[in-house]
Write an enzyme that holds these catalytic residues in place. Structure first.
Site, PDB file in Angstrom:
ATOM      1  N   ARG A 539      51.136 -30.575  16.568  1.00 29.21           N
ATOM      2  CA  ARG A 539      52.070 -29.755  17.355  1.00 29.21           C
ATOM      3  C   ARG A 539      51.325 -28.794  18.270  1.00 29.21           C
ATOM      4  O   ARG A 539      50.290 -28.253  17.897  1.00 29.21           O
ATOM      5  CB  ARG A 539      52.947 -28.907  16.419  1.00 29.21           C
ATOM      6  N   SER A 602      44.199 -27.674   9.107  1.00 30.81           N
ATOM      7  CA  SER A 602      44.496 -27.642   7.664  1.00 30.81           C
ATOM      8  C   SER A 602      43.555 -28.525   6.842  1.00 30.81           C
ATOM      9  O   SER A 602      43.994 -29.396   6.093  1.00 30.81           O
ATOM     10  CB  SER A 602      45.948 -28.052   7.431  1.00 30.81           C
ATOM     11  N   ASP A 656      46.487 -23.685   7.394  1.00 31.89           N
ATOM     12  CA  ASP A 656      47.962 -23.565   7.346  1.00 31.89           C
ATOM     13  C   ASP A 656      48.423 -22.635   6.229  1.00 31.89           C
ATOM     14  O   ASP A 656      49.451 -21.964   6.339  1.00 31.89           O
ATOM     15  CB  ASP A 656      48.625 -24.941   7.203  1.00 31.89           C
TER      16      ASP A 656
END
Length: 917
Positions: A539, A602, A656
């Site tokens: 994203r 992450s 994350d």
């Protein structure tokens, strides 16, 4: 020739006249289709009443749970004994059930009389007589040396609390033994058997004869889920969904319900269709006011009803020229066998004449025709009433299964059904007319209820043995409090190892400093770009933060990362990322804008500062080459340079988990812990700088990314790892690594379940021992299926549909086991999370020197959010293992996007503060 025609005309006219005469006299006994549909609806209402906890005490149809949970599946084998007490004779049976795929049953049996003085005498003597007969049978068949399980068919209403226990509610038929009502008949028989020291028999099941009939037929036809007896008495049973049986704990699976439908109408529900003959018969019976439906149907009463009608018609001068014999006045003189004989197709009239003559009557041709028609009306009404109640049961089965059309089999038994020439045909026809949306097969039970009791016992033995094996597997996933405390303490040790310079290289929990040294204070503002890389989707976000009102607005676009990029070269991966950023900036009209950027990455990284992150190793299926050991921020900068279209200020590389903590910290200042329970598993928290030996300085706090997924990689969790965990690990991309994550995260739980299902199927405990090709496919059992299957709102029927999607043809019992397996795997995962989290919050409490700590944990991840029980179990475990910490759980709203922007904003704020100083 003319004379023959004249005689035929005379006989036809005579027959018509007599039939009309009887029809007028017995008008109330003829039931229209409309009346039958009404009776069907009344019976459905009574069933519902009997199943309800609050309404059962006043229900006439008692709907007794039998604790028979499964029908035969063909894998039963062994030797079993069976007793059948409830009719005019008492039977002992030895049943040999062999598997070998043939469903083979061999039986040896012996009948014993049931004298009146025994069945109407003292209860103790009745059971001693039964035990004596059993001992005699076993001696005769040379079975005394064997220990055998026994099924007892006891054809009277009993309240059961388990399969091998039943309290007699009331005697029916001709039985009236004293002192038995209200007591457990299995205990009474067990006590009586103790007097025979050489008798070694275990009563495994108490079965109603109707249940026995259903089980016998189900052994031959797996579609059989209803049993009906129309004999001396009448009754029906069927398989009901547990969720509808309020009298029994538990919602899973099905249980056979013994309706005891003979008592239908005892509350007055059938008064409008009962006739004067029904009332007269009832008053002269052993149990006036009870079993009113049975008294209109069963073999014990049909003959008597005919006798009462003939007597009344004779008195009215409608039969026998008004003459009555003394025999016609004697109760019980006309039996069901007589009614059946009189209704035979060709010899019926001759039989009628003979029977009436034996009663001392002198019948004319017209009398014989009339009497035959009386029998027809009485037996037809019996079949009609049975059909209406049975149609109600079939409708209930169809509605339970949410089917438009039901295919099912009804197991049938009973002397009236068997010996009456017209009865089965009439019953079948009316049932099919009342429930046109049910395809019903009627299967006559062989050896009936006694073989059925042996089948129930065989199924109970099989289920017992299977249950032991299944429980053995599930027990591997049950963690004791002692084990959880041990895991909490081991986690604490690993946390300390990871923080210390000397032990850090060997620590499995890496405790990586993130260089995030502050939490949001509400003064943050501006526009920020955020990147989020952590799975197959990537994203890019634009985040606008406004100070004062703590307002955050986000705009984002999702891009996929193809497998060939995930597992290609590092250069290809980062070029793809920059291409996605360019597309987003173009889409948002921001080409050329120099915005501060936070990069949520992450994967385990070692950071030397907030904007430097060296990848330690790939997880979650990524395998891009030339990345491990490299600074991912430098790789991103290089890729931006290669593109040479825009420049970005990369302020922070973020995990994350840290983003999750920051997002919740923006809303709640007590938030000092971030937890991810999703595809992967991780946790971060704010640690005192003085405890972090890897970073210079003792002042303040810094967020530590624990990377706890590697906990146990040194073997410290081997005592709780199962063979299934090892299989999942060996088949993964990184064998021997991330062991804690592989026992707790969404990426692996479905795969653990799949390995268990394969093993149980190989053992013949699931899916009839057939492993489907799809079940052999790695990754087919996704974790989302665990969440769906364990949902409290999901009926077993829906569980079966999910399993069908996976190519698994499951029975109701299979579905229960799959649900249990899913529950065991997800519960263990939640408890392991809880133990790890308890170690962290306890550490924070001790570090701050508090007696009690109030702390908030920011949580994100599909497992925590979507699984119906995961969050509750995790929270309960933390509460139990860290009782001096008051932990609040706060769901994060887009930790990896909003969180990265907030970290970037806080880093910018702290940079400016340093410059000003």
């Amino acid at each position: 020739m003319f004379a023959v025609h004249l005689m035929a005309f005379y006989f036809t006219k005579l027959k018509e006249d007599q039939i009309k005469k009887v029809d007028r006299f017995l008008y109330h006994m003829r039931l229209s289709d409309e009346t039958l549909l009404d009776i069907m609806a009344r019976f459905q209402a009574e069933m519902q009443k009997g199943l309800g906890k609050d309404t059962n005490p006043t229900a006439s149809v008692k709907m007794l749970p039998t604790f028979v949970r499964a029908i035969p599946d063909g894998s039963e084998n062994g030797e079993f004994l069976s007793l059948d007490l409830g009719g005019s004779k008492f039977r002992v049976l030895k049943v040999q059930v062999s598997e070998e795929g043939k469903r083979n049953v061999q039986m040896e049996s012996q009948f014993y009389p049931t004298p009146n003085e025994i069945i109407r005498g003292n209860g103790t003597e009745l059971f001693e007589y039964v035990a004596d007969c059993l001992a005699d049978f076993m001696k005769t068949k040379e079975l005394m040396e064997k220990k055998l399980p026994l099924g007892l068919t006891f054809s009277f209403p009993c309240k059961q609390t388990k399969l091998e226990e039943g309290v007699l509610l009331s005697w029916t038929k001709k039985f009236k033994a004293r002192g038995v009502q209200g007591t457990d008949v299995v205990s009474s028989l067990t006590n009586a058997m103790r007097k025979h020291k050489d008798l070694d028999v275990d009563i495994l099941a108490l079965v109603n004869d109707t249940v026995g009939t259903m089980m016998t037929c189900a052994y031959d036809d797996p579609y059989c889920e209803v049993g009906v007896i129309i004999g001396t008495g009448t009754n029906a049973c069927y398989m009901e969904d547990m969720s509808n049986i309020e009298l029994v704990e538990g919602d899973e699976g099905r249980m056979c319900i013994n309706t005891e439908w003979g008592a239908f109408g005892d509350d007055g529900a059938l008064e409008d269709i009962r006739t004067e003959f029904d009332q007269e018969l009832d008053l002269g019976s052993l149990n006036p006011g009870k079993q009113l439906f049975e008294k209109m149907i069963s073999g014990l009463y049909v003959g008597e009803l005919v006798r009462l009608i003939l007597l009344k018609m004779a008195k009215a001068g409608l039969l026998f020229g008004g003459e009555k014999s003394s025999a016609l006045h004697i109760k019980g003189k006309i039996e069901t066998r007589h009614v059946a004989a009189m209704e035979k197709y060709k010899e019926g009239l001759a039989n009628t004449r003979e029977i009436l003559t034996d009663l001392g009557l002198e019948p004319s041709e017209a009398d014989c025709i009339a009497v035959q028609h009386v029998c027809t009306i009485v037996s037809f009404r019996s079949a009609n009433l049975c059909a209406a109640a049975l149609a109600a049961i079939l409708t209930r089965l169809r509605e339970n299964k949410k089917l438009v059309r039901l295919r099912t089999t009804v197991g049938m038994d009973g002397t009236l059904y068997k010996i009456h020439p017209q009865y089965p045909k009439r019953l079948h026809k009316v049932v099919r007319k009342l429930v046109p949306n049910c395809d019903v097969r009627f299967l006559l039970s062989e050896s009936g209820s006694t073989k059925g009791a042996a089948m129930v016992t065989a199924v109970a033995s099989r289920v017992q043995a299977q249950r032991k094996q299944i429980d053995k597997v599930l027990a591997l996933f049950r963690l004791t409090r002692e084990q959880l405390v041990g895991i909490r303490d081991k986690m604490r040790v690993e946390l300390e190892y990871g923080l210390k310079r000397d032990t850090h290289p060997l620590a499995t929990v890496k405790m990586l400093p993130t260089y995030v040294c502050g939490m949001p204070d509400g003064t943050e503002k501006g526009k920020f770009l955020a990147l989020d890389l952590g799975g197959t989707n990537f994203r890019v976000l634009l985040v606008k933060i406004r100070s004062g009102r703590r307002s955050v607005r986000m705009y984002n676009k999702i891009f996929t990362i193809p497998l060939e990029i995930m597992q290609g070269t590092g250069e290809e991966l980062f070029d793809h990322i920059v291409q996605c950023i360019a597309d987003f900036l173009d889409y948002m009209g921001l080409k050329g804008a120099q915005l501060p950027l936070g990069f949520t990455f992450s994967f385990p990284c070692r950071q030397a500062s907030i904007d430097k992150g060296t990848l330690i190793e790939w997880t979650k299926g990524f395998k891009a080459t030339d990345c491990e050991g490299e600074d991912v921020v430098d790789m991103l900068r290089e890729a931006i340079k290669r593109r040479n279209e825009f420049d970005l200020d990369i302020v922070a590389v973020v995990n994350d988990t840290v983003g999750t903590m920051m997002t919740c910290g923006y809303e709640d200042r007590n938030c000092e812990v971030g937890l991810i329970a999703g595809t992967g598993s991780n946790m971060c928290y704010m640690e005192e700088m003085r405890n972090i030996e890897l970073v210079e300085g003792d002042e303040g706090k810094m967020c530590i990314n624990t990377e706890w997924g590697g906990f146990g990689d040194n073997g410290c969790l081997d005592d709780i790892r199962t063979q299934y965990d090892k299989e999942v690990d060996e088949g993964s991309l990184n064998p021997g690594k991330q062991r804690y994550e592989k026992m707790t995260s969404g990426m692996y739980l479905g795969e653990i379940v799949r390995q268990i299902l394969i093993d149980l199927t190989k053992q013949g405990l699931l899916f009839r021992g057939q492993i489907s090709e799809r079940l052999r496919t790695r990754g087919i059992f996704e974790t989302k299926f665990l969440s769906q299957i364990e949902s409290d709102r999901l009926a077993l029927l829906q569980v079966r549909k999910i399993l069908q999607q996976l190519g698994l043809d499951s029975t109701c019992e299979d579905s229960i086991v799959v649900k249990e397996v899913c529950g065991a795997v997800s519960r263990r995962a939640a408890e392991l999370y809880g133990a790890g989290l308890a170690a962290i919050v306890e550490k924070r409490r001790e570090d701050q020197g508090f007696e009690h700590l109030k702390i908030t944990v920011g949580v994100d991840g599909t497992l925590y959010k979507l699984h119906p029980h995961f969050s509750r179990i995790l929270q309960e475990t933390v509460k139990e293992l860290a009782p001096r910490c008051d932990v609040t759980f706060m769901l994060s709203e887009d930790g990896s996007g909003k969180g990265a922007a907030l970290i970037t904003a806080v880093a910018k704020r702290l940079q400016q503060a340093r410059r000003q100083n």
